[in-house]
Design an enzyme around this catalytic site. Structure first.
Site, PDB file in Angstrom:
ATOM      1  CG  ASP A 101       9.458  60.215  12.416  1.00  0.00           C
ATOM      2  OD1 ASP A 101      10.600  59.512  12.408  1.00  0.00           O
ATOM      3  OD2 ASP A 101       9.026  60.702  13.380  1.00  0.00           O
TER       4      ASP A 101
ATOM      5  NE  ARG B 221       9.040  57.016  12.718  1.00  0.00           N
ATOM      6  CZ  ARG B 221       8.171  56.757  13.752  1.00  0.00           C
ATOM      7  NH1 ARG B 221       8.427  55.666  14.543  1.00  0.00           N
ATOM      8  NH2 ARG B 221       7.456  57.086  13.907  1.00  0.00           N
TER       9      ARG B 221
ATOM     10  CB  SER C  67       3.766  65.468  17.997  1.00  0.00           C
ATOM     11  OG  SER C  67       3.756  64.452  17.046  1.00  0.00           O
TER      12      SER C  67
ATOM     13  CG  ASP D   3      -2.392  61.982  12.568  1.00  0.00           C
ATOM     14  OD1 ASP D   3      -3.680  61.936  12.786  1.00  0.00           O
ATOM     15  OD2 ASP D   3      -1.456  62.190  13.373  1.00  0.00           O
TER      16      ASP D   3
END
Ligand code: ARG
Length: 395
Positions: free
Chosen positions: A122, A93, A173, A12
């Site tokens: 996220d 994050r 994922s 991605d």
């Protein structure tokens, strides 16, 4: 235009490099952080970014910083979102966001970019951090702008010559770092579907776990784990070791329905052996060293802390206020917890501390009893007085 992209090396974010080049005619600079994702080769990831046209690549081993400034506060706060999830993905994050901003300033970039989609947590966490640190910096989220489906992503990768990973047919994922591994999507989207065994990478099933119990001790200083089996150990090493040991005992699998901050309920699987062991030990040591009132109030603070961390509010002043309170409580949280790792459980079998509030003279039932039983009678009368009066009135 110059853009700093948070780059994992996966499909991605590889697509993001190409997409940013084409859509923004931009020079893309990638930033990759090592947070304990497993067999990551940072040089390899940099080479991949270069081959996709990145103008410059940064990669940083941030494991120490992650442990010191993100995992340790989470330990001190006993952080479990909705009582179960150790916020492993969530706390990376703000760390990644901080470095994105730093590199953007250093490079004089016009924007930063991340690969998160439009329905997850996220994106919120990245952007809340970036906005808090650099309110005017432009943020680009290609996966959200482009509404990238799996099929379109693969199509695009093929036409652009982006290497397709070997596990491309995996429906899951995943995200991983020292503090835990997250698995979602695919068959897990049916909340009734039992997770297939092959989604687990860090933990053995209870059936296949070691047949012998293993005893360990963890030493804490002021709320932070600093020793394993009486040896001093660095935080990164301790967590790696406990992930490994705990995993072999089938410890740390979590299957939960979780409330995302965008309002969706989702089914999440986690593997977090080290977090399960350390948080269990830490909570127990607090019960030995903090007063009843402190423990009670701290539970409220802790659940608020986990919620703020989960919701991306790392720079919300309340989180810092809570950190001050928590740090104060941890002054007495030093000592040792002994645990038995066996068949999916990290059982606490002993604890001791120089700051213990446990008083044998008070607790014992034998002849060394120092507790004044006579006082109990009057105490009960007064303690029950409000209820007694209310009861009389009823009659
Ligand atoms: N639900 C977890 C969280 O919001 C894990 C997210 C995992 N991310 C991923 N890209 N698979 O923190």
């Amino acid at each position: 235009m110059k853009i700093i992209l948070a780059y994992s090396g996966g499909l991605d974010t590889s697509i993001c490099i190409k997409w940013l080049q084409e859509h923004y005619m931009a020079d893309v600079i990638t930033l990759t952080l090592e947070l304990g994702q497993g067999e990551n080769d940072l040089r390899e990831i940099e080479r991949k970014a270069e081959s996709l046209g990145a103008k410059k690549t940064y990669s940083l081993d941030c494991r120490e910083e992650f442990v010191q400034h993100y995992i340790n506060p989470a330990i001190m706060a006993n952080a479990l979102y909705e009582g179960r999830y150790p916020v492993a993905t969530a706390i990376t994050r703000p760390l990644i966001g901080k470095h994105l901003v730093r590199i953007a300033e250093k490079e004089g970039a016009d924007a930063v970019a991340h690969g998160s989609t439009g329905k997850g947590n996220d994106q919120v966490r990245f952007e809340m951090t970036i906005r808090a640190l650099s309110p005017d910096l432009k943020i680009i989220a290609p996966a959200r702008e482009w509404d990238l489906t799996r099929d379109r992503a693969i199509e695009f990768a093929k036409t652009e010559g982006i290497p397709i990973p070997a596990d491309i047919n995996s429906p899951y994922s995943t995200d991983e770092n020292l503090w835990g591994r997250s698995i979602e999507a695919g068959p897990l989207e049916d909340p009734m579907h039992q997770p297939d065994e092959d989604i687990y990478k860090w933990t053995d099933s209870v059936e296949n776990s070691h047949n012998k119990p293993e005893y360990i001790t963890i030493e804490f200083e002021h709320g932070i784990p600093v020793g394993l089996n009486s040896d001093r150990i660095n935080g990164v090493e301790l967590i790696k070791k406990l992930n490994d040991m705990g995993g072999k005992h089938g410890i740390g699998r979590i299957d939960m329905i979780e409330d995302r901050l965008v309002g969706i309920k989702s089914r999440e699987i986690y593997e977090c052996p080290a977090a399960t062991i350390i948080l269990g030990a830490h909570r127990d040591l607090e019960r030995l060293t903090l007063t009843r009132e402190e423990v009670l109030f701290k539970e409220i603070v802790d659940s608020m802390w986990a919620r703020l961390a989960y919701f991306g509010q790392w720079h919300e002043p309340l989180l810092h206020d809570l950190n001050s309170f928590i740090a104060k409580t941890q002054e007495s949280v030093s000592g040792t917890v002994r645990m038995k790792l066996y068949k999916g459980r990290a059982e606490i079998v002993g604890r001791e501390s120089g700051n213990s509030l446990y008083d044998l003279g008070m607790a014992t039932y034998d002849e060394n009893d120092k507790f004044n039983h006579k006082l109990a009678e009057g105490f009960i009368r007064l303690w029950g007085l409000p209820s007694e009066i209310a009861s009389r009135r009823r009659k």
